[in-house]
Scaffold this motif. Structure first.
Motif, PDB file in Angstrom:
ATOM      1  N   THR A 141       0.810  -1.214   0.000  1.00 20.26           N
ATOM      2  CA  THR A 141       0.000   0.000   0.000  1.00 20.26           C
ATOM      3  C   THR A 141       0.843   1.263   0.000  1.00 20.26           C
ATOM      4  O   THR A 141       0.381   2.319  -0.456  1.00 20.26           O
ATOM      5  CB  THR A 141      -0.950  -0.013   1.211  1.00 20.26           C
ATOM      6  N   LEU A 142       2.078   1.186   0.495  1.00 24.35           N
ATOM      7  CA  LEU A 142       2.963   2.349   0.398  1.00 24.35           C
ATOM      8  C   LEU A 142       3.162   2.763  -1.062  1.00 24.35           C
ATOM      9  O   LEU A 142       3.355   3.945  -1.365  1.00 24.35           O
ATOM     10  CB  LEU A 142       4.320   2.040   1.043  1.00 24.35           C
ATOM     11  N   GLY A 143       3.094   1.765  -1.949  1.00 20.38           N
ATOM     12  CA  GLY A 143       3.186   2.075  -3.378  1.00 20.38           C
ATOM     13  C   GLY A 143       2.055   2.968  -3.843  1.00 20.38           C
ATOM     14  O   GLY A 143       2.224   3.790  -4.761  1.00 20.38           O
ATOM     15  N   ALA A 144       0.884   2.805  -3.198  1.00 19.53           N
ATOM     16  CA  ALA A 144      -0.269   3.639  -3.543  1.00 19.53           C
ATOM     17  C   ALA A 144      -0.156   5.036  -2.945  1.00 19.53           C
ATOM     18  O   ALA A 144      -0.962   5.913  -3.258  1.00 19.53           O
ATOM     19  CB  ALA A 144      -1.560   2.966  -3.067  1.00 19.53           C
ATOM     20  N   VAL A 145       0.831   5.242  -2.076  1.00 16.95           N
ATOM     21  CA  VAL A 145       1.135   6.583  -1.568  1.00 16.95           C
ATOM     22  C   VAL A 145       2.141   7.257  -2.494  1.00 16.95           C
ATOM     23  O   VAL A 145       1.945   8.380  -2.949  1.00 16.95           O
ATOM     24  CB  VAL A 145       1.697   6.511  -0.131  1.00 16.95           C
ATOM     25  N   PHE A 146       3.240   6.544  -2.790  1.00 20.47           N
ATOM     26  CA  PHE A 146       4.313   7.126  -3.598  1.00 20.47           C
ATOM     27  C   PHE A 146       3.919   7.291  -5.070  1.00 20.47           C
ATOM     28  O   PHE A 146       4.272   8.280  -5.707  1.00 20.47           O
ATOM     29  CB  PHE A 146       5.573   6.256  -3.500  1.00 20.47           C
ATOM     30  N   GLY A 147       3.187   6.299  -5.602  1.00 23.02           N
ATOM     31  CA  GLY A 147       2.840   6.323  -7.025  1.00 23.02           C
ATOM     32  C   GLY A 147       2.108   7.584  -7.463  1.00 23.02           C
ATOM     33  O   GLY A 147       2.570   8.307  -8.371  1.00 23.02           O
ATOM     34  N   PRO A 148       0.959   7.902  -6.864  1.00 19.64           N
ATOM     35  CA  PRO A 148       0.238   9.120  -7.252  1.00 19.64           C
ATOM     36  C   PRO A 148       1.037  10.399  -7.016  1.00 19.64           C
ATOM     37  O   PRO A 148       0.923  11.352  -7.788  1.00 19.64           O
ATOM     38  CB  PRO A 148      -1.014   9.083  -6.363  1.00 19.64           C
ATOM     39  N   LEU A 149       1.847  10.413  -5.940  1.00 21.30           N
ATOM     40  CA  LEU A 149       2.656  11.604  -5.662  1.00 21.30           C
ATOM     41  C   LEU A 149       3.696  11.827  -6.757  1.00 21.30           C
ATOM     42  O   LEU A 149       3.932  12.964  -7.179  1.00 21.30           O
ATOM     43  CB  LEU A 149       3.348  11.466  -4.299  1.00 21.30           C
TER      44      LEU A 149
END
Length: 394
Positions: A141-149
């Motif tokens: 889920t950290l990927g879903a934080v970094f990806g959009p940013l």
């Protein structure tokens, strides 16, 4: 006993980089498809075909992983297909090619899911399943934080240049493929494979599975039939007049909360029981959907998505941890594959039904129906026996 083993850490890192790649494209995918000539109806058909492909393939490849006793080949192939699908989307604009590219991505998810979760289960005992699956979910889920940013930062300097993002997303995808070759799978003795399982043979697992698995699956699939895409929640915020930046900001905030609470709630589930944490998560879900139906305050939307992040952390990894504890070790990938297959199909139906209700009666009604339906699942779960420790003995 070491809880976060080498393989758990590697699989979590693979999921992190893969999700960065996928979530970089999540906010811009509909805009990009419209820009190359896709209508709203065609986008809906594209996503429907892609999700159906992922859904059915999860069961088949999970069953095949158990039948062959192998995990890592399915994991590598699955993540590789998802990685190469990213630049494929930007190479040509032809609808059939776009369909092929998107389906390749979802097929990759279908190939790897059962085998990956079975390998995570193999790395621990029932005492620590919540923590292992919680840690993996947190990293994913950290990927879903970094990806959009990353996508937002890029678009600030290159507004409208969506195509380049598909090639940039290939970079974390390549990293994820490379990391899969660090997996060290334990050799297993399995019966000689006389013939490959049929495409739908995983359904036969229902008859031989434990009664608790079947009872739990009924509840989880009923929930999936009610749990439509998160896009509807974001749409409700947008309908109330908030900017795209606010909507994406809330989405990133939700994923941050989801990532932060996944491991602690997994640890709590190991101590107090999977069932209690799952039920608590569903109560948060009910509260969020009811609140979303009536709220119009930007601040309260952040509160609701904070609670929504806790719901996600209390259900996604916990559900798989529970399932792996109520199936035989040799059937783990099949059990996960069967659940995730039907879950994907039910989720697709849920989004279609919610969309129709939303169109006919409005967003408030659609959200309240979902909240009320999910609340009805809770008494059923309260009566369900946990059935823990049927897989490995501590």
């Amino acid at each position: 006993m070491k809880i976060i083993t080498r393989n758990v850490l590697i699989l979590s890192m693979v999921s992190l980089f893969t999700d960065i790649a996928s979530e970089m494209l999540y906010p811009v995918m509909p805009v990009y498809l419209r820009a190359i000539g896709f209508s709203v109806i065609l986008i809906g058909i594209l996503e429907g075909v892609a999700e159906a492909t992922a859904g059915l393939s999860k069961g088949y490849f999970g069953n095949l992983s158990d039948a062959t006793g192998k995990r890592s080949p399915f994991i590598r192939i699955g993540y590789a297909l998802s990685a190469i699908s990213k630049p494929m989307m930007a190479l040509f604009k032809y609808p059939l090619w776009v369909f092929f590219s998107r389906t390749t991505d979802r097929l990759g998810k279908g190939i790897r899911t059962g085998a990956r979760d079975a390998l995570l289960s193999d790395e621990t005992t029932s005492r620590y399943k919540g923590r292992v699956f919680g840690f993996h979910r947190s990293m994913d889920t950290l990927g879903a934080v970094f990806g959009p940013l990353i996508a937002l930062l890029y678009l600030v300097f290159h507004p409208g240049n969506y195509k380049a993002l598909f090639f940039i997303a290939f970079i974390p995808g390549i990293l994820s493929i490379g990391i899969t070759f660090l997996i060290r799978e334990k050799k297993k003795t399995v019966p000689s494979l006389v013939k490959k399982p049929g495409f739908l043979d995983f359904i036969k697992y229902w008859k031989v599975s434990h009664a608790v698995y079947r009872q739990l699956l009924i509840a989880l699939l009923f929930f999936a039939l009610l749990n439509s895409s998160d896009v509807f929640l974001l749409l409700k915020i947008k309908e109330n007049g908030f900017s795209d930046t606010t909507v994406i900001g809330i989405y990133v905030f939700y994923n941050f909360v989801y990532a932060a609470f996944s491991y602690p709630l997994g640890k709590l589930a190991d101590k107090t029981g999977m069932k209690s944490v799952l039920i608590a998560g569903l109560l948060f879900f009910v509260a969020v959907y009811a609140g979303m139906a009536i709220n119009k305050s930007e601040l309260f939307y952040f509160v609701l998505f904070f609670l929504y992040g806790i719901y996600a952390a209390a259900t996604e990894g916990i559900t798989k941890a529970w399932i792996t504890n109520i199936c035989k070790e040799k059937d783990t990938a099949t059990a996960i594959g069967m659940y995730t297959s039907f879950q994907s199909i039910c989720t697709l139906l849920a989004s279609s039904i919610t969309g129709l209700v939303w169109y006919a009666y409005g967003g408030k009604t659609a959200l309240l129906i979902t909240a009320g339906g999910v609340f009805l699942i809770i008494p059923y779960l309260l009566l369900l026996k946990p059935g823990y420790k049927l897989n490995k003995v501590d």
